[in-house]
Design a protein around this motif. Structure first.
Motif, PDB file in Angstrom:
ATOM      1  N   THR A 121       0.871  -1.181   0.000  1.00  0.00           N
ATOM      2  CA  THR A 121       0.000   0.000   0.000  1.00  0.00           C
ATOM      3  C   THR A 121       0.904   1.226   0.000  1.00  0.00           C
ATOM      4  O   THR A 121       2.122   1.099   0.117  1.00  0.00           O
ATOM      5  CB  THR A 121      -0.888   0.054   1.271  1.00  0.00           C
ATOM      6  OG1 THR A 121      -0.039   0.275   2.404  1.00  0.00           O
ATOM      7  CG2 THR A 121      -1.686  -1.230   1.470  1.00  0.00           C
ATOM      8  N   GLU A 190      -4.191   4.359 -12.943  1.00  0.00           N
ATOM      9  CA  GLU A 190      -4.955   3.641 -11.924  1.00  0.00           C
ATOM     10  C   GLU A 190      -5.790   2.552 -12.589  1.00  0.00           C
ATOM     11  O   GLU A 190      -6.387   2.780 -13.643  1.00  0.00           O
ATOM     12  CB  GLU A 190      -5.897   4.596 -11.182  1.00  0.00           C
ATOM     13  CG  GLU A 190      -5.163   5.667 -10.398  1.00  0.00           C
ATOM     14  CD  GLU A 190      -6.123   6.593  -9.640  1.00  0.00           C
ATOM     15  OE1 GLU A 190      -6.845   6.116  -8.757  1.00  0.00           O
ATOM     16  OE2 GLU A 190      -6.138   7.789  -9.937  1.00  0.00           O
ATOM     17  N   SER A 192      -8.483  -1.052 -11.645  1.00  0.00           N
ATOM     18  CA  SER A 192      -9.208  -1.744 -10.582  1.00  0.00           C
ATOM     19  C   SER A 192      -9.587  -3.131 -11.058  1.00  0.00           C
ATOM     20  O   SER A 192      -9.767  -3.365 -12.260  1.00  0.00           O
ATOM     21  CB  SER A 192     -10.449  -0.961 -10.156  1.00  0.00           C
ATOM     22  OG  SER A 192     -11.271  -0.730 -11.263  1.00  0.00           O
ATOM     23  N   ALA A 235      -2.549  -8.519 -10.430  1.00  0.00           N
ATOM     24  CA  ALA A 235      -3.771  -7.821 -10.021  1.00  0.00           C
ATOM     25  C   ALA A 235      -4.847  -8.833  -9.644  1.00  0.00           C
ATOM     26  O   ALA A 235      -5.531  -8.699  -8.623  1.00  0.00           O
ATOM     27  CB  ALA A 235      -4.259  -6.911 -11.148  1.00  0.00           C
ATOM     28  N   LEU A 256      -6.226  -0.072  -7.605  1.00  0.00           N
ATOM     29  CA  LEU A 256      -4.765  -0.229  -7.595  1.00  0.00           C
ATOM     30  C   LEU A 256      -4.088   0.927  -8.310  1.00  0.00           C
ATOM     31  O   LEU A 256      -4.610   1.462  -9.295  1.00  0.00           O
ATOM     32  CB  LEU A 256      -4.380  -1.523  -8.329  1.00  0.00           C
ATOM     33  CG  LEU A 256      -5.029  -2.820  -7.827  1.00  0.00           C
ATOM     34  CD1 LEU A 256      -4.819  -3.935  -8.855  1.00  0.00           C
ATOM     35  CD2 LEU A 256      -4.438  -3.212  -6.488  1.00  0.00           C
ATOM     36  N   LEU A 263       2.364  -3.091  -8.400  1.00  0.00           N
ATOM     37  CA  LEU A 263       1.011  -2.625  -8.066  1.00  0.00           C
ATOM     38  C   LEU A 263       0.917  -2.250  -6.588  1.00  0.00           C
ATOM     39  O   LEU A 263       1.431  -2.964  -5.728  1.00  0.00           O
ATOM     40  CB  LEU A 263      -0.005  -3.724  -8.369  1.00  0.00           C
ATOM     41  CG  LEU A 263      -0.055  -4.182  -9.827  1.00  0.00           C
ATOM     42  CD1 LEU A 263      -1.012  -5.367  -9.983  1.00  0.00           C
ATOM     43  CD2 LEU A 263      -0.451  -3.035 -10.741  1.00  0.00           C
ATOM     44  N   VAL A 265      -1.928  -1.244  -3.660  1.00  0.00           N
ATOM     45  CA  VAL A 265      -3.376  -1.261  -3.411  1.00  0.00           C
ATOM     46  C   VAL A 265      -3.798   0.075  -2.801  1.00  0.00           C
ATOM     47  O   VAL A 265      -3.273   0.481  -1.767  1.00  0.00           O
ATOM     48  CB  VAL A 265      -3.776  -2.408  -2.456  1.00  0.00           C
ATOM     49  CG1 VAL A 265      -5.296  -2.486  -2.344  1.00  0.00           C
ATOM     50  CG2 VAL A 265      -3.218  -3.744  -2.939  1.00  0.00           C
TER      51      VAL A 265
END
Ligand code: AMP
Length: 356
Positions: A121, A190, A192, A235, A256, A263, A265
């Motif tokens: 993160t 970005e 997802s 991912a 992400l 990557l 999160v």
């Protein structure tokens, strides 16, 4: 309850916005009924659900009657008060479960959970006081974003810091709410992943979508996302890891950042997600049907992508473009039945097939 719901059974949905509306449509296609619970009058989902309860989150009698009328309860947004769920989960199964909701309601708990799984993160620190914020800046650097731990959405409850001198001002902007500091992530774009897990533990992920935000609000999602083959797999694997760790049932959105180092999160949403609307035009089973299948105890459907799609939100006055869009080929229009357009209000979206 581990049996699959049969036609005629009812799903209770907490929240009656556009996500609840599209979930209700998907449920009705499967022969299931929906009952919406929303404190606001005339929720958009109410137009397409069998029943609507308009009552406050702390109205115990209304919550009991709602639970008694359904077989399983799900939700379309994550900021449901804890006491509401305390009561509901004694009455009916609530899917996704309580832990998923608790983790996603609190940015600090969410980051601790994700890093605990070994996922990356943004660097972050709990900053309960201004001196704690100053200490956090000294540790993770002056470029960052101060975010409230709870109740943030669409970029609200956030203050950007460009240097240590911004600390006091940013802290004041939080208005006394508990906050965390996140280091600023240098990302190229970005993406997802919309992922689903069924009651038997099977996991199915849709292809990652590439998201563009404007003023903190999602503007477009395009599939396929720009990702190296290894990142595409990363991912999907990380999304599966999150769902398994939470013993999750339903659809989740995992946002992400794509960086040179891999990557990162950003956040998870324990519900169907705006960045998954493209699935309505790109897949045999879209995210809404997938969520209904999961919470109803059905097998998950095929989420394979059959087209390249760009989803574009119709925000505020964008809705005036609908007559022109209706004339275009390859455009699927979704309107949410909301009243007057207001700046920032999501009125609908379109899915444009860019390669069939
Ligand atoms: P969030 O509400 O946390 O999803 O943040 C809204 C948007 O702000 C994200 O979609 C990013 O574009 C940006 N953002 C959030 N956190 C960070 C971060 N740590 N570093 C860089 N950009 C961020």
């Amino acid at each position: 309850m581990s049996e699959a719901l049969e036609p005629g059974a009812a799903i209770g949905i907490l929240g009656g916005g556009q996500l609840g509306r599209m979930l209700s449509v998907a449920a009705s296609r499967l022969g299931l009924r929906t009952h919406i619970y929303d404190p606001g009058a005339e929720p958009p989902a109410g137009h397409v659900a069998e029943k609507v309860t308009t009552a406050a989150w702390d109205d115990e009698a209304a919550l009991r009657a709602f639970a008694a009328s359904v077989d399983v309860i799900t939700y379309e947004f994550e900021n449901i008060p804890a006491a509401t769920l305390d009561l509901l989960e004694t009455l009916r199964p609530v899917r996704p479960n309580r832990r998923a909701l608790a983790v996603s309601q609190d940015r600090l708990m969410e980051k601790d959970f994700l890093t605990g799984l070994g996922l990356t993160t943004a660097p972050y620190r709990d900053v309960p006081t201004l001196p704690a914020l100053e200490a956090a800046i000294a540790e993770i650097g002056p470029q960052g974003i101060l975010k409230t731990r709870r109740l943030g959405y669409d970029g609200k409850g956030q203050a950007r810091l460009k240097g240590a001198e911004d600390a006091a001002g940013a802290y004041a902007e939080m208005g006394g709410a508990e906050a965390i500091l996140e280091g600023f992530v240098q990302f190229s774009h970005e993406v997802s992943v919309i992922a689903a897990r069924g009651v038997t533990g099977e996991v199915a992920c849709f292809d990652p979508g590439e998201n563009v935000h404007e003023a903190g609000i999602l503007r477009t999602t395009a599939v396929p996302a720009r990702l190296a083959p290894g990142q595409h797999m990363d991912a999907i694997l990380l999304a599966g890891k999150i769902l398994n760790a939470l013993d999750y049932v339903g659809v989740m959105g995992v946002e992400l950042f794509v960086t040179a180092k891999g990557l990162v999160v950003n956040e998870i949403a324990p519900r169907v997600h705006n960045s998954g609307h493209w699935t309505q035009a790109g897949c045999t089973v879209d995210q809404f049907e997938q969520h209904i299948r999961a919470v109803a105890g059905w097998p998950l459907g095929n989420g394979q992508r059959y087209a390249d799609v760009v989803m574009e939100n119709l925000i505020g006055e964008d809705v005036a473009k609908v007559p022109a869009l209706a004339k275009a080929a390859d455009v699927q229009i979704h309107l949410y039945g909301k009243g007057a357009p207001r700046p920032g209000r999501k009125m609908g979206h379109v899915n444009r097939i860019t390669r069939g």
